[in-house]
Design an enzyme around this catalytic site. Sequence first.
Site, PDB file in Angstrom:
ATOM      1  N   SER A 269       0.827  -1.207   0.000  1.00  0.00           N
ATOM      2  CA  SER A 269       0.000   0.000   0.000  1.00  0.00           C
ATOM      3  C   SER A 269       0.866   1.265   0.000  1.00  0.00           C
ATOM      4  CB  SER A 269      -0.944  -0.058   1.210  1.00  0.00           C
ATOM      5  OG  SER A 269      -1.832   0.999   1.173  1.00  0.00           O
ATOM      6  N   ASP A 589      -8.472  -3.613  -6.608  1.00  0.00           N
ATOM      7  CA  ASP A 589      -8.466  -4.484  -5.432  1.00  0.00           C
ATOM      8  C   ASP A 589      -9.318  -3.892  -4.315  1.00  0.00           C
ATOM      9  OD1 ASP A 589      -6.976  -2.440  -4.437  1.00  0.00           O
ATOM     10  OD2 ASP A 589      -5.218  -3.633  -3.949  1.00  0.00           O
ATOM     11  N   HIS A 642      -7.503  -5.469  -1.016  1.00  0.00           N
ATOM     12  CA  HIS A 642      -6.286  -4.711  -0.747  1.00  0.00           C
ATOM     13  C   HIS A 642      -5.465  -5.260   0.417  1.00  0.00           C
ATOM     14  CE1 HIS A 642      -3.727  -1.316  -1.236  1.00  0.00           C
ATOM     15  NE2 HIS A 642      -3.925  -0.899  -0.017  1.00  0.00           N
TER      16      HIS A 642
END
Lengths: 697, 691
Positions: A269, A589, A642
């Site tokens: 991320s 995602d 994610h």
Amino acid sequence: MSSLRRRKPINESSDSKHKAEEEDEDHDDVDADGDDDVNGKNKKTPSKIKKKRGEKPPKQPKWSCMDTCCWFIGCICITWWLLLFLYNAMPASFPQYVTEAITGPLPDPPGVKLKKEGLEAKHPVVFVPGIVTGGLELWQGRECAEGLFRKRLWGGTFGEVYKRPLCWVEHMSLDNETGLDPCGIRVRPVSGLVAADYFAPGYFVWAVLIANLARIGYEDKTMYMAAYDWRLSFQNTEVRDQTLSRIKSNIELLVATNGGRKVVVIPHSMGVLYFLHFMKWVEAPAPMGGGGGPDWCSKHIKAVVNIGGPFLGVPKAIAGLFSAEAKDIAVARALAPGFLDNDIFQFQTLQHVMRMSRTWDSTMSMIPRGGNTIWGGLDWSPEEGNSCAKKREKKNETQIADQAGSENAVCKAKSANYGRIISFGKDVAEAPSSDIERIDFRGAIKGHSAANTTCRDVWTEYHDMGFAGIKAVAEYKTYTADSLVDLLHFVAPKMMARGTAHFSYGVADNLDDPKYKHYKYWSNPLETRLPNAPDMEIYSLYGVGLPTERAYVYKLSPHAECSIPFKIDTSADDEDTCLRDGVYSVDGDETVPVLSAGFMCAKGWRGKTRFNPSGIRTYIREYNHLPPANLLEGRGTLSGAHVDIMGNFALIEDVIRIAAGASGEELGGDQVYSKIFNWSENINLQLDEEIPVHSSS
Amino acid sequence: MASVLRFRKLCYVESAVKCTSVGYESFEIDEKLDKKEEDVLSANNFALEINKKRKQPKRQPKEWRCLDSCCWIIGYLCTTWWLLLFFYHCFPVTLLRVPELPGPGVRLKREGLTALHPVVLVPGIVTGGLELWEGRPCADGLFRKRLWGGGSFTQIFKRPLCLLEHLSLHYETGLDPQGIRVRAVPGLVGADYFAPGYFVWAVLIENLAKIGYEGKNLHMAAYDWRLSFQNTEIRDHALTRLKSKIELMYISNGYKKVVAVPHSMGVIYFLHFLKWVETPPPMGGGGGPGWCAKHIKAVMNIGPAFLGVPKAVSNLFSAEGKDVSYIRSYGAGVFDSEILGLQTFERVMRMARTWDSIVSLLPKGGEVIWGNMDRSPEEGHVCDFSKKSHSKTSLTTNNVNNSDVKRGFLVKDLANYGRIISFGKPASILHSSKLPTSDSKVFSRTSTSENFNNFSCGEAWTEYDEMSRQSIQNVAADKAYTTTTLLDLLRFVATKMMRRAEAHFSHGIAENLDDPKYNHYKYWSNPLETKLSDAPDMEIYCMYGVGIPTERSYVYKLSPNSRCKSIPYQIDNSVHGEDGSCLKGGVYFADGDESVPVLSAGFMCAKGWRGRTRFNPSGIATYIREYRHKPPTSLMEGRGIESGSHVDIMGNFALIEDIMRVASGATGDEIGGDQIHSDIIKMSERINLGL
């Protein structure tokens, strides 16, 4: 027992005093016997007794109600304890047996499987957690936070959020001028693997990956969690905590103690951007950078395995900054406006959250980068022709995608204008650009809010804006990636002033320009060059197959005072154009759209480009999302979401293979399910060094 | 669970009683009602009705009633409990808080102290947490969970044998057994609390944080305390990590030198580190000769076990200490019960003997330091268990005067501390000439090789199982052991262990420090066999508690049970001295902090390193800071803010203040130089060591 209780009223019919002791225990029986004298005295007034007796029957249910309640609770408690006892007495492998009995034998976790194949720990591994997932703990606080020293404020159980919410918000906020600690408060990242293995109890982030790596021999000396304070801007983590220096020193140590084997870095991320920043920082000369010299990266890093990397930003961040909401919150806000915005109870939850998150510089690192070139203009977008209704009919889609370049009028009516990241009203979002009348907001007078005085304790910059300013924003109708940055400058000038000192969102025309030596460009892949490390590999691993927020339909919020004046128009729905609850979604995602996660590896860095002068090899590994087959699987071993993707067995296997020494080709090169290559083709970005780029829209 | 069952049984009885009383009461009421008038009669009808109503549910669930009442009571208790809990949580935090003394952190912050030098904490033995990285099937689900320290020890009770197996090391190599990886917990959490509520470093950390310390200038040098010091480097690179951490902190905090705060065994670990870091690469860290001078401002040793701890002797010899020996004698049946397969001590001993680090704590310096058969440096120490609070200070100051006088007529009671292990009380008291002298060369392994028990006992656990009855008797026949002969004794009873551990530790005194053999790492943790590094600006502090009786030597006996897999020796806790004697429960006590005698903690700073000596060629300044033990005055104080005991001293405000002052830049002279309560100086003078 319960009948006994019912009996009591007759026994002590006369003494009303004892009613108060109704719920008292059985000893009362003894008392009742002893109280016979009292009864005798009370016999003087037999009429009262009669009355009481008359009243009794209706009171009995009350008695038994209490009793049944207690009885019920008791039953539950006992069963609970029994179950707990059984659970504790149960062998630890029992749940696995049950699961296997139901679903058939589970596949071996990748760690076990690969150990059988003979893989062993080779390259040291560095984890770089993303935003929000890292734990934060208190080192110094105000009086209201007494007793929380070195306790987690973020991550862990979040118990304090419920106990003292305002205190918590105060401590989690940063100074809104400097973006550093407020006076008297020090909140610091938790260090070590515990920092981000679990976000909350049972909600893993890195834990599964760590456990699987441990199976093939990894341990503390070969793994390192580069925990940093994810609220700060990247350079500020170095200024305040020397985090970048620590990472540098730890990577050097890992390489030295493991026989000179280079590290494999696994950012997730926002950690992806953070590590990009780190790679520039470490090679930059000392005052601003880490002074590692121009070949530091090639000496110390084998591969950067980016998981779900928002290289080019996330549209979600816009919604977060603009109105403190995202898809999930927007729905909650629409359903229960009274609860979340309740002024009477002084909750004002969203405003508090907004005030807090606006002090976090890091959120601004996620604003979409690259402007209209990447994200599309008023009338085009790279994802044009993406249609969620026809998701399974792939043949159709490819055709449409081919035609997307030539603006096919028929198609256009159906496809969403993703380029308009914020539109006011659904009609605006769908209308052709020539029909939209826009009044430029940039010069508009903000005016002064009368509400300013009444809303003093809640700080968002909206309260510095008058009605005129708000109207001007709405009048502009629709915003593309370029004008969004201006919009944010307009509605939150202080925040953006802080943010633009640390981040930049453009596309570089000429990377040799000395201004790009400044750290604010380091985390933007479109304004920096990759380090000179031809042996390094860059992977982009991300999930696909989930609808991901891409553009929003906004409306003016009805109550103007003391609240955020804009909100997502959750009533806007359109099956054909992927518009649901006011949000246009594309493939991704769930948080990062495919475009942002994949573009750099698919095109921006592929081969020798001006962003990648040494020709570092890039690989795209996509993982198609499959929801967990049943509840026992928890968050699934095939998930592409994610965060849940960190438990995806295929991804873990890839990571372990890389850590054990495999190269990208050995893994199988690219693995693509989405149309990322098509979309990348749609983007007209100059990649050759010589010719300056010309903007496409 | 058992308590629940018992509770249920109680309820059963209770309600059975009630059932009868109900019947009786109803009868009584019926009688009463008969006597009353018509309107009462109607009521009687009503009551009968109720009776009927009552009877209906009564009939079927008669067996249920007890369960029901149980449920009712439990439900009732739970609700009350929850209510109370709820109220407790609703209470403002400040109302419940006991007005506690502001810690030194707050006060010093007001004085204007701020964080200056980075601080490195080095935990001691046992206090550091250990977690599992790879284990056998029995430890399923414990991955990265604490096996030792930190959280609760619930796992130990749940699967004790599994835990013992995982905490043991390999007997031959002293490293991991096959298929098991247990590692130290890194970071501050590694040793801040040993068990919930039982702080180790937490108080110090909290106070340091008050003046601005945080993760970037405060580091916990966690290491696996079971390993020998050099093995922590070989297996985990712990020393390299520490070096890199110190260098990083030095640079990232504006080139401020580091203040190291080791505790207990951490003291000799850090001593080892100081030598290691300056030694060239294959064996050392290659930091070069100036490394310590460049990076370290001060070493503030807390409760330092420089010269070893007698406790380690009894631990290795018979897996017991002062407290354990009581338990063993009282609860012999429980702990040694073979039927239950417990054999607690044997198992514990088996585990502890695989830990090299315990050997590092054996007394060092032999008879020169710890005394021989007839003399010891603590000679004349007067213990006073009966009048604990009675003017100890006057006693200690007068000690020397008294001792000369007393020696005349108190000889019979004076402890011969030099005899660390004696078999039988007489052996500990009699003059050496009266003792039967037997040559320690009796210890030859040849006599032990044949053990007839061996076949019947199956797998040998401790090396005692390999010894014959005869050699066990031989050991006891020798009557008394000093520190020097003690090592021979241990080599005799635990040959393999000592062979393994003595490759890593040495316990002697160097004749000539320039001898090249002293470059070997096994000497680095012995202050009597190494030179301090060349760092004239460095400071060394010895900070320890005094005023608590501390184990110094033991009276042993042969263990009565002679079955296999048992420990053949145990402390003879029936032996007590007269009033004023230091002998109690088979243990001779001396002054100290409950674990480390003053001699071990203070000698190096008081004499061995004071000024320029051969152990301290560059004349590093040393300071002794003693803290007199005062038990907590009330329960509210918890473990006390003036405690002097080995671990509790980490919460001693005076000590914390000293550390904070040094960390924020003060020198030893500025905090007041030496602060001595015990007679360490006198003791040191009696030690005849060439400096």
